[in-house]
Design an enzyme around this catalytic site. Structure first.
Site, PDB file in Angstrom:
ATOM      1  CD  GLU A 296      50.019 -74.278 -36.957  1.00  0.00           C
ATOM      2  OE1 GLU A 296      49.397 -75.326 -36.661  1.00  0.00           O
ATOM      3  OE2 GLU A 296      49.797 -73.182 -36.408  1.00  0.00           O
TER       4      GLU A 296
ATOM      5  CD  GLU B 155      50.019 -73.697 -31.801  1.00  0.00           C
ATOM      6  OE1 GLU B 155      49.132 -73.014 -31.253  1.00  0.00           O
ATOM      7  OE2 GLU B 155      50.703 -73.282 -32.747  1.00  0.00           O
TER       8      GLU B 155
END
Length: 782
Positions: free
Chosen positions: A507, A428
């Site tokens: 994820e 991220e």
């Protein structure tokens, strides 16, 4: 460092190999020496002026062994600078010192110290000489001590670990020398640190070709040197031996390369993680001058755009979980036995892959993945240069100066592990990811990975790609494998617009639609659930623990692990859950004992099962049979609550294959104790989980009991931590007392002697106590 470092075998298949290598130790004793350097450190939890000076008086400091995480010792405090990311546990500066001697007989050797990890911003000195600084607390590194050593006189190693600059992470880091330390002695001509690389370019059931590249550096005299390599199978049998010879100039280095063919190899896979060892021996004439043992597996792994992931020509899904590096009550200094217990439960629910979110893990963690058959996404960083909330003072401050060395060191250390199937170079990431400018930061990291290991693909966990435009700008199309966190529909749409892309969920949440995205899309290589276990930090006070795991901090099953078991387990399973409050309110729990029997009359019941049909019974009366839904959703019943027994029976082809039942509990009467490990060796990494369960007079767990349980130990062991899994508990993990949560609490014990017995007692006011014994043995084969 994957050198000659004997570990206890993890399964019977490894016993023969272990014994073979143990017998070889004497032959190697004049070559490479590896000394466990964990014991006998002096420690103080404050900044001290002059502590790097050898003459500094540290007699008043605490004497302890490492691995050691002083932050987990607490106390919890909402005002602690670590904040929500650090789980409100302490931060600061700690110093470690150790005095040791080196024999003058080793004066012609080269000596280095290897740290598997120091959290964080570490500085290291030997005899007052500063050896270096490493900001990244997750990275392994070594320093050459040779020029600064005293022989037959005291030497002092000093370490300063600084995690005072906060908030430094979005999740718990720990503090101190929290991983293992070794002292390594080699001849002037020796194998380079992390310099041997084993690959298997051909891996079939009929033939395996093993390519071994070994870098040798010569700090001694020029001459001819012979390399001998023995390939040893899991039973300790030498299946192939090869030799080669090269001349190495003084202060020079060479690379030996060998292709070794073996017939009918035992391939490494999830079901049978077969391992081999390459024993590399370096000779000058007939004298053995250095040696290493590299564990490896023979396998072929591949990602394909149209059909996902393949292992040894078999198409399988990566059914993965993300794991942070903490072990719950033990903090960041995690004994291998804790990971063994956690991996056992992950295997039970069908997990076959682990993402090391979001940093390099301890080397023994990867050894265990190799041994147990977990595939790994090996990840470098959570941040590049852009900060993240609740971690503004973290690695983003050091990325520009350190990313290349840290990436290099992780890849060099980890690349021989057969469990690793893909690298990730970011999670991220909030940096500019435009194309082509933003892509350059990605590409330079990918290039470093592939400089040292070009056998595996590279990805990163993309964050909100619709916002960053990476699917439209040209960024994603240059990735080996496109990884994305969450928003599975975006990843599906991206692949269907670009069918040549290889894609994976990096994820993912636990909800059914995310599972169906993996199950029903053949091109989806896998997914990694957030998370496998609850982890410290990333929580808002009074919570101290993020509770998105399949299992809680203490290893207890949760609603999402029970449901995942029904989706991923290869065995027939049936699990009953009910809403904890009346009329479908509250949380899903696995018992038949409501908080208030008088007000609980409408029980919403789900059964998670992979069986063809499930029949539910209440007090032996059938409540109906429900067939397996096509979308893997749970079977549902609305039940008028009655005290007694609820039972679910699962059938395949009309035959009962699984069942589960719960009985309503009465008043708490006694404590029942169980142990995860019946025997321990006197080894820091070997532990047993002692579970104390409060039950009624019929032995039924009292799910609502919260009595204060007192653990005590006598004999050849000690308690290293206690826990209950409660995310709002602020109790001391080192205390022998723990309040029960859902009727349970655990103590983790370790042996302190080489033989004997450990007697563990659990008591609570008004309850009959429990006692259990764990044997301590000198040698243990798991």
């Amino acid at each position: 460092m994957k050198c000659f470092y004997l570990k206890k075998p993890q399964n019977l298949q490894s016993v023969f190999l272990f014994l073979f290598l143990a017998l070889a130790t004497n032959a190697f004793s004049q070559a490479r020496k590896i000394i466990n350097f964990d014991n006998g450190w002096q420690f103080i939890k404050e900044d001290v002026s002059g502590a790097e000076n050898p003459a500094f008086n540290d007699k008043q400091w605490q004497t302890l062994n490492v691995p050691h995480d002083w932050s987990i010792e607490g106390p919890y405090d909402r005002a602690n600078p670590s904040g929500r990311g650090g789980g409100y546990l302490p931060s600061g500066i700690g110093w470690y010192r150790k005095t040791f001697e080196i024999s003058k007989a080793d004066a012609n050797k080269m000596c280095s110290i290897e740290f598997d990890g120091i959290m964080a911003n570490s500085d290291v000195w030997i005899n007052g000489k500063h050896l270096g600084k490493r900001p990244y607390g997750y990275i392994s590194f070594s320093y050459d001590l040779t020029p600064y050593l005293n022989f037959d006189k005291p030497n002092v190693i000093a370490v300063r670990a600084d995690n005072s600059i906060q908030p430094a992470s979005r999740y718990y880091t720990g503090a101190g020398i929290y991983r293992h330390v070794r002292l390594v002695s080699v001849s002037p001509t020796h194998f380079k640190h992390w310099g041997t690389f084993v690959t298997t370019p051909t891996a079939t059931a009929a033939k395996g070709i093993i390519n071994i590249k070994s870098e040798v550096e010569n700090k001694g005299t020029a001459g001819d040197y012979k390399l001998q390599i023995d390939i040893i199978d899991s039973k300790g049998k030498i299946v192939k031996t090869v030799e080669s010879q090269k001349n190495i100039g003084a202060n020079g280095s060479v690379s030996f390369a060998q292709d070794i063919e073996i017939t009918n190899p035992k391939l490494w896979n999830v079901e049978e993680p077969n391992l081999y060892s390459a024993v590399t021996k370096l000779y000058s004439g007939k004298t053995l001058i250095d040696n290493q043992t590299i564990s490896f597996g023979i396998k072929k792994a591949d990602f394909k755009a149209e059909s996902g992931f393949w292992l040894n020509e078999k198409n399988i899904k990566l059914k993965g979980v993300c794991l942070h590096h903490d072990g719950g009550a033990v903090g960041a200094a995690v004994p291998l036995g804790v990971w063994k217990e956690r991996f056992k439960k992950l295997k039970e629910v069908g997990v076959n892959a682990i993402r090391t979110s979001h940093n390099p893990v301890a080397p023994e963690f990867l050894d265990l993945c190799d041994q147990l058959g977990f595939m790994v996404m090996d990840e470098t960083f959570d941040t590049w240069t852009a900060a993240k909330h609740n971690g503004e003072q973290g690695y983003n401050l050091y990325f520009k100066d350190w990313w290349e060395q840290d990436t290099r060191d992780m890849v060099l250390r980890d690349r021989n592990h057969p469990s690793i199937v893909i690298y990730s170079i970011g999670n991220e990431i909030h940096d500019d990811l435009s194309y082509p400018e933003g892509y350059k930061a990605y590409k330079m990291q990918e290039d470093v990975v592939k400089k040292y290991d070009e056998t595996r693909p590279v990805t990163m966990a993309l964050f909100r790609p619709a916002n960053s435009k990476v699917y439209l700008s040209g960024f994603a199309e240059h990735m080996d494998v496109v990884g994305q966190n969450y928003r599975e529909n975006e990843l599906i749409a991206a692949h269907e617009a670009h069918p040549n892309w290889k894609v994976i969920g990096t994820e993912n949440t636990h909800v059914i639609s995310r599972w169906l995205a993996l199950r029903d899309k053949p091109y989806m290589a896998g997914q990694f659930l957030w998370t496998g276990y609850d982890y410290l930090g990333e929580a808002d006070w009074p919570e101290t623990t993020n509770n998105q795991g399949l299992f809680d901090r203490a290893g207890n099953w949760k609603q999402q692990s029970l449901q995942r078991d029904s989706w991923w387990s290869p065995e027939p399973v049936v699990h009953i859950v009910r809403k904890s409050e009346n009329a479908g309110e509250g949380n899903w729990v696995g018992d038949w004992t409501p908080n208030d029997f008088d007000t609980y009359d409408n029980a919403k019941v789900n059964v998670y099962s992979n069986c063809d049909e499930v029949e539910l019974f209440l007090n032996e009366k059938s409540l109906g049979t429900v067939k397996k839904p096509a979308d893997d959703s749970p079977r549902e019943w609305n039940v008028t609550f009655e005290k007694g027994t609820i039972k679910a029976i699962g059938k395949n082809n009309g035959k009962v294959v699984a069942q589960e039942e719960f009985e309503s509990a009465g008043k708490p009467a006694k404590i029942v104790i169980s142990k995860s490990n019946p025997a321990l060796s006197n080894n820091w990494d070997d532990v047993s989980f002692i579970t104390a369960t409060i039950v009624d007079d019929k032995g039924v767990r009292c799910a609502n009991a919260d009595n204060l349980i007192k653990f005590s130990v006598s004999g050849a062991g000690k308690i290293i931590a206690t826990d209950n899994g409660n995310i709002i508990s602020h109790e001391d993990y080192l205390s022998p007392e723990k309040r029960a949560f859902s009727g349970k609490a655990i103590a983790i014990i370790r042996a302190t002697q080489d033989t004997g017995k450990i007697e563990i007692k659990a008591s609570a006011e008004g309850l009959e106590g429990g006692t259990i014994t764990v044997e301590v043995v000198s040698e243990k084969m798991n």
